[in-house]
Design a protein around this motif. Structure first.
Motif, PDB file in Angstrom:
ATOM      1  N   GLY A 269       0.832  -1.202   0.000  1.00  0.00           N
ATOM      2  CA  GLY A 269       0.000   0.000   0.000  1.00  0.00           C
ATOM      3  C   GLY A 269       0.862   1.246   0.000  1.00  0.00           C
ATOM      4  N   ALA A 270       0.410   2.260  -0.719  1.00  0.00           N
ATOM      5  CA  ALA A 270       1.109   3.550  -0.746  1.00  0.00           C
ATOM      6  C   ALA A 270       0.083   4.662  -0.909  1.00  0.00           C
ATOM      7  CB  ALA A 270       2.120   3.602  -1.888  1.00  0.00           C
ATOM      8  N   ALA A 271       0.413   5.816  -0.357  1.00  0.00           N
ATOM      9  CA  ALA A 271      -0.418   7.005  -0.550  1.00  0.00           C
ATOM     10  C   ALA A 271       0.210   7.852  -1.650  1.00  0.00           C
ATOM     11  CB  ALA A 271      -0.496   7.803   0.750  1.00  0.00           C
ATOM     12  N   VAL A 272      -0.625   8.348  -2.554  1.00  0.00           N
ATOM     13  CA  VAL A 272      -0.174   9.268  -3.597  1.00  0.00           C
ATOM     14  C   VAL A 272      -0.872  10.592  -3.336  1.00  0.00           C
ATOM     15  CG1 VAL A 272       0.026   9.682  -6.071  1.00  0.00           C
ATOM     16  CG2 VAL A 272       0.062   7.345  -5.210  1.00  0.00           C
ATOM     17  N   ILE A 273      -0.068  11.623  -3.126  1.00  0.00           N
ATOM     18  CA  ILE A 273      -0.589  12.901  -2.639  1.00  0.00           C
ATOM     19  C   ILE A 273      -0.319  14.001  -3.653  1.00  0.00           C
ATOM     20  CG2 ILE A 273      -0.501  14.560  -0.746  1.00  0.00           C
ATOM     21  CD1 ILE A 273       0.877  12.071   0.825  1.00  0.00           C
ATOM     22  N   LYS A 274      -1.384  14.628  -4.112  1.00  0.00           N
ATOM     23  CA  LYS A 274      -1.284  15.729  -5.083  1.00  0.00           C
ATOM     24  C   LYS A 274      -0.648  16.937  -4.429  1.00  0.00           C
ATOM     25  CE  LYS A 274      -2.734  18.054  -8.908  1.00  0.00           C
ATOM     26  NZ  LYS A 274      -1.711  19.068  -9.032  1.00  0.00           N
ATOM     27  N   ARG A 275       0.304  17.518  -5.139  1.00  0.00           N
ATOM     28  CA  ARG A 275       0.932  18.752  -4.660  1.00  0.00           C
ATOM     29  C   ARG A 275       0.214  19.938  -5.283  1.00  0.00           C
ATOM     30  NH1 ARG A 275       7.218  18.237  -5.660  1.00  0.00           N
ATOM     31  NH2 ARG A 275       7.200  20.247  -4.591  1.00  0.00           N
ATOM     32  N   ARG A 276      -0.052  20.931  -4.486  1.00  0.00           N
ATOM     33  CA  ARG A 276      -0.744  22.130  -4.953  1.00  0.00           C
ATOM     34  C   ARG A 276       0.045  22.820  -6.063  1.00  0.00           C
ATOM     35  NH1 ARG A 276      -4.696  20.528  -4.272  1.00  0.00           N
ATOM     36  NH2 ARG A 276      -5.428  19.903  -2.265  1.00  0.00           N
ATOM     37  N   ASN A 277      -0.658  23.206  -7.102  1.00  0.00           N
ATOM     38  CA  ASN A 277      -0.094  23.969  -8.215  1.00  0.00           C
ATOM     39  C   ASN A 277       1.083  23.266  -8.900  1.00  0.00           C
ATOM     40  OD1 ASN A 277      -1.922  26.152  -7.648  1.00  0.00           O
ATOM     41  ND2 ASN A 277      -0.566  26.712  -5.961  1.00  0.00           N
ATOM     42  N   GLN A 278       1.046  21.940  -8.901  1.00  0.00           N
ATOM     43  CA  GLN A 278       2.091  21.145  -9.549  1.00  0.00           C
ATOM     44  C   GLN A 278       1.430  20.129 -10.481  1.00  0.00           C
ATOM     45  OE1 GLN A 278       5.500  21.437  -9.088  1.00  0.00           O
ATOM     46  NE2 GLN A 278       5.135  23.210  -7.770  1.00  0.00           N
ATOM     47  N   SER A 279       2.201  19.656 -11.448  1.00  0.00           N
ATOM     48  CA  SER A 279       1.694  18.619 -12.348  1.00  0.00           C
ATOM     49  C   SER A 279       1.521  17.311 -11.577  1.00  0.00           C
ATOM     50  CB  SER A 279       2.670  18.404 -13.513  1.00  0.00           C
ATOM     51  OG  SER A 279       3.868  17.816 -13.033  1.00  0.00           O
ATOM     52  N   ILE A 280       0.772  16.412 -12.144  1.00  0.00           N
ATOM     53  CA  ILE A 280       0.504  15.134 -11.480  1.00  0.00           C
ATOM     54  C   ILE A 280       1.794  14.348 -11.253  1.00  0.00           C
ATOM     55  CG2 ILE A 280       0.018  13.789 -13.565  1.00  0.00           C
ATOM     56  CD1 ILE A 280      -2.386  12.632 -11.874  1.00  0.00           C
ATOM     57  N   GLU A 281       2.754  14.510 -12.157  1.00  0.00           N
ATOM     58  CA  GLU A 281       4.028  13.815 -12.017  1.00  0.00           C
ATOM     59  C   GLU A 281       4.816  14.288 -10.798  1.00  0.00           C
ATOM     60  OE1 GLU A 281       2.947  15.187 -14.862  1.00  0.00           O
ATOM     61  OE2 GLU A 281       2.730  13.492 -16.232  1.00  0.00           O
TER      62      GLU A 281
END
Length: 127
Positions: A87-99
């Motif tokens: 299991g892993a969490a993938v966390i969106k960074r504000r004002n950044q691309s998905i990569e």
């Protein structure tokens, strides 16, 4: 932001993650919600093991909670399917691309993943 808008934002992020991961050549799908037996938001299927991803597109980052959810849902997925699962969490960074999203798991799980990968034919081919 209201609850519906937050759900749309989260669903959109999950869809974007699936697209990005598939574009890199990995088999991945969104997982259906299952209440107390939820199995995560996405699964990446690799030879010999799967990685369950808990996608987060939120303002406040709480790593312990995100990792707890990812581990619990990976455990549910593994029990339901009888396969090795991380299991892993993938966390969106504000004002950044998905990569530029963060991908986080506990070090022990990461080391187990590396051991499994390095012992596989795929891992040996990359050494």
């Amino acid at each position: 932001m209201n609850s519906k808008a937050n759900k749309r934002k989260g669903a959109s992020y999950e869809t974007d993650l699936v697209k990005t991961i598939r574009e890199d050549g990995f088999e991945t799908d969104r997982l259906p919600k299952a209440g107390s037996k939820d199995e995560g938001d996405l699964v990446v299927r690799l030879p010999g093991f799967h990685i369950v991803l808990e996608a987060k597109n939120v303002k406040t980052i709480t790593l312990p909670e995100f990792i707890r959810q990812a581990q619990e849902e990976a455990n549910n997925y593994s029990q339901a399917r009888g396969c090795t699962t991380f299991g892993a969490a993938v966390i969106k960074r504000r004002n950044q691309s998905i990569e530029k999203s963060f991908t986080v798991m506990e070090l022990g799980d990461y080391l187990d993943l590396l051991k499994l990968f390095s012992s596989s034919k795929i891992g040996r081919a990359h050494v």
